[in-house]
Design a protein around this motif. Structure first.
Motif, PDB file in Angstrom:
ATOM      1  N   GLN A   1     -35.839  10.645 -65.911  1.00  0.00           N
ATOM      2  CA  GLN A   1     -36.289  11.854 -65.100  1.00  0.00           C
ATOM      3  C   GLN A   1     -36.815  11.345 -64.000  1.00  0.00           C
ATOM      4  O   GLN A   1     -36.855  11.766 -62.726  1.00  0.00           O
TER       5      GLN A   1
ATOM      6  N   ARG B   1     -27.170  20.406 -60.551  1.00  0.00           N
ATOM      7  CA  ARG B   1     -28.027  20.213 -59.630  1.00  0.00           C
ATOM      8  C   ARG B   1     -29.447  19.649 -60.533  1.00  0.00           C
ATOM      9  O   ARG B   1     -29.578  20.262 -61.761  1.00  0.00           O
ATOM     10  N   TYR B   2     -30.367  19.034 -59.794  1.00  0.00           N
ATOM     11  CA  TYR B   2     -31.614  18.647 -60.437  1.00  0.00           C
ATOM     12  C   TYR B   2     -32.707  19.502 -59.515  1.00  0.00           C
ATOM     13  O   TYR B   2     -32.643  19.185 -58.237  1.00  0.00           O
ATOM     14  N   HIS B   3     -33.506  20.040 -60.006  1.00  0.00           N
ATOM     15  CA  HIS B   3     -34.365  21.178 -59.346  1.00  0.00           C
ATOM     16  C   HIS B   3     -33.650  21.540 -57.967  1.00  0.00           C
ATOM     17  O   HIS B   3     -34.157  21.399 -56.748  1.00  0.00           O
TER      18      HIS B   3
ATOM     19  N   LEU C   1     -33.975  10.573 -61.494  1.00  0.00           N
ATOM     20  CA  LEU C   1     -33.353  11.996 -61.111  1.00  0.00           C
ATOM     21  C   LEU C   1     -34.606  12.477 -60.058  1.00  0.00           C
ATOM     22  O   LEU C   1     -33.947  13.079 -58.798  1.00  0.00           O
TER      23      LEU C   1
ATOM     24  N   TYR D   1     -31.331  17.701 -68.260  1.00  0.00           N
ATOM     25  CA  TYR D   1     -32.209  18.085 -67.219  1.00  0.00           C
ATOM     26  C   TYR D   1     -31.666  18.794 -65.807  1.00  0.00           C
ATOM     27  O   TYR D   1     -32.255  19.086 -64.770  1.00  0.00           O
ATOM     28  N   LEU D   2     -30.292  18.874 -65.985  1.00  0.00           N
ATOM     29  CA  LEU D   2     -29.449  19.288 -64.971  1.00  0.00           C
ATOM     30  C   LEU D   2     -29.121  20.767 -65.065  1.00  0.00           C
ATOM     31  O   LEU D   2     -29.038  21.093 -66.314  1.00  0.00           O
ATOM     32  N   GLU D   3     -29.260  21.469 -63.911  1.00  0.00           N
ATOM     33  CA  GLU D   3     -28.559  22.833 -64.034  1.00  0.00           C
ATOM     34  C   GLU D   3     -27.271  23.012 -63.584  1.00  0.00           C
ATOM     35  O   GLU D   3     -26.858  21.925 -62.598  1.00  0.00           O
TER      36      GLU D   3
ATOM     37  N   ALA E   1     -33.542  12.933 -56.054  1.00  0.00           N
ATOM     38  CA  ALA E   1     -33.511  14.485 -55.513  1.00  0.00           C
ATOM     39  C   ALA E   1     -34.515  14.497 -54.188  1.00  0.00           C
ATOM     40  O   ALA E   1     -34.278  15.049 -53.354  1.00  0.00           O
TER      41      ALA E   1
END
Ligand code: URA
Length: 300
Positions: A277, A73-75, A280, A48-50, A284
């Motif tokens: 999630q 990064r998360y969102h 996270l 789920y991370l970028e 965030a």
């Protein structure tokens, strides 16, 4: 000094500034951290991370002691997922060594698993440690020769240690969106210094004197709902962090300590994804005094 030389035994770091057990240095860890117990869970949630920098991969580093740090990064928000393994000593490494390499205010959320003591915690529930956690410790002074009476109680109970209210509530809110309100509850967590003796499990091999432990716990803390091995350490260190760490924890109940039922592996993994999630998202959405993160792009 060379790369691995350590010059200070009080807080050992190598010549590059890497901590002794986690092996990370400044710039590699975000100030929002999700602490999980297993590598499998960390890698699943890393989906789920970028990457922190578009086009590059996620930052991943596994130390020689098996602590895996994944940063991305998360969102859009910098965030690290860190494998804490199990128990209070490991939670201590993770909080203190990350505190040493991160600038500014931090938020740490633990996603773990637990035994459910009583409703509203049930097999498969996601239970947030709100208002916090207390600690159950085995006391070796109580254990003389088998059968020998001792006036020292074999287990001690600490007072409750509070969690961060806003972060705990954000965690419940995000978890209710993903799991449905019936899948989420909250209550006092009990952190034990063993999976076995100080969680009231018994076998014939050891003299543990824990037959009445869970009944004694519920007598002292009728509001206790979960039993696990890390949360009280995280909350205690956050409380003692001179205001620099906000901490919360949520646990998936995979053991029912009344019926001794255990949750199946497939259901556990589904819940880990959803609850992960939620953790996270709660991290965030948490405002921190400091917007610093690794690979900071200078725009904030
Ligand atoms: N983790 C624990 O510490 N205890 C349990 O019963 C289940 C998971």
């Amino acid at each position: 000094p060379g790369k691995t030389d350590i010059t200070d035994a009080n807080f050992p770091v190598d010549g590059e500034g890497r901590t002794y057990h986690l092996g990370t240095k400044r710039g590699e860890v975000a100030n929002r951290i999700l602490s999980v117990g297993s590598e499998k869970r960390a890698l699943m949630l890393a989906e789920y991370l970028e990457p922190a920098v578009p086009g590059q991969g996620l930052f991943m580093l596994e130390s020689s002691r098996g602590f895996l740090t994944i940063t991305g990064r998360y969102h859009g928000t910098p965030l690290s997922i860190i494998v804490t393994h199990m128990g209070m000593a490991n939670a201590d490494f993770v909080v203190r060594e990350n505190r040493a390499v991160v600038e500014g205010e931090m938020a740490i959320v633990r996603l773990g698993t637990c035994g459910a003591l009583q409703p509203p915690a049930r097999l498969g529930s996601f239970v947030v440690a709100d208002p916090g956690a207390m600690l159950i410790r085995r006391n070796p002074d109580a254990f003389g020769l088998e059968g020998e009476q001792s006036d020292v109680p074999p287990y001690t109970f600490s007072r409750p240690i509070p969690s961060d209210t806003a972060l705990s509530q954000a965690l419940q809110h995000e978890a209710a969106l993903l799991l449905g309100p019936e899948g989420v509850c909250c209550g006092l967590n009990a952190t034990a210094d063993s999976f076995y003796s100080s969680q009231g499990r018994s076998t014939a091999w050891f003299d543990d004197r824990n037959e009445s432990l869970l009944a004694d716990l519920l007598c002292c803390y009728p509001e206790a709902v979960t039993l696990e091995m890390e949360t009280a350490m995280l909350l205690d260190l956050a409380r003692c962090s001179r205001g620099s760490i906000r901490a919360a924890a949520g646990v998936i109940a995979l053991a029912d300590r009344t019926s001794n039922d255990f949750l199946g592996a497939d259901r556990t993994q589904q819940l880990e994804r959803a609850a992960g999630q939620a953790c996270l998202a709660a991290l965030a959405h948490t405002q921190l005094d400091d917007t610093w993160g690794p690979h900071h792009n200078g725009s904030t």
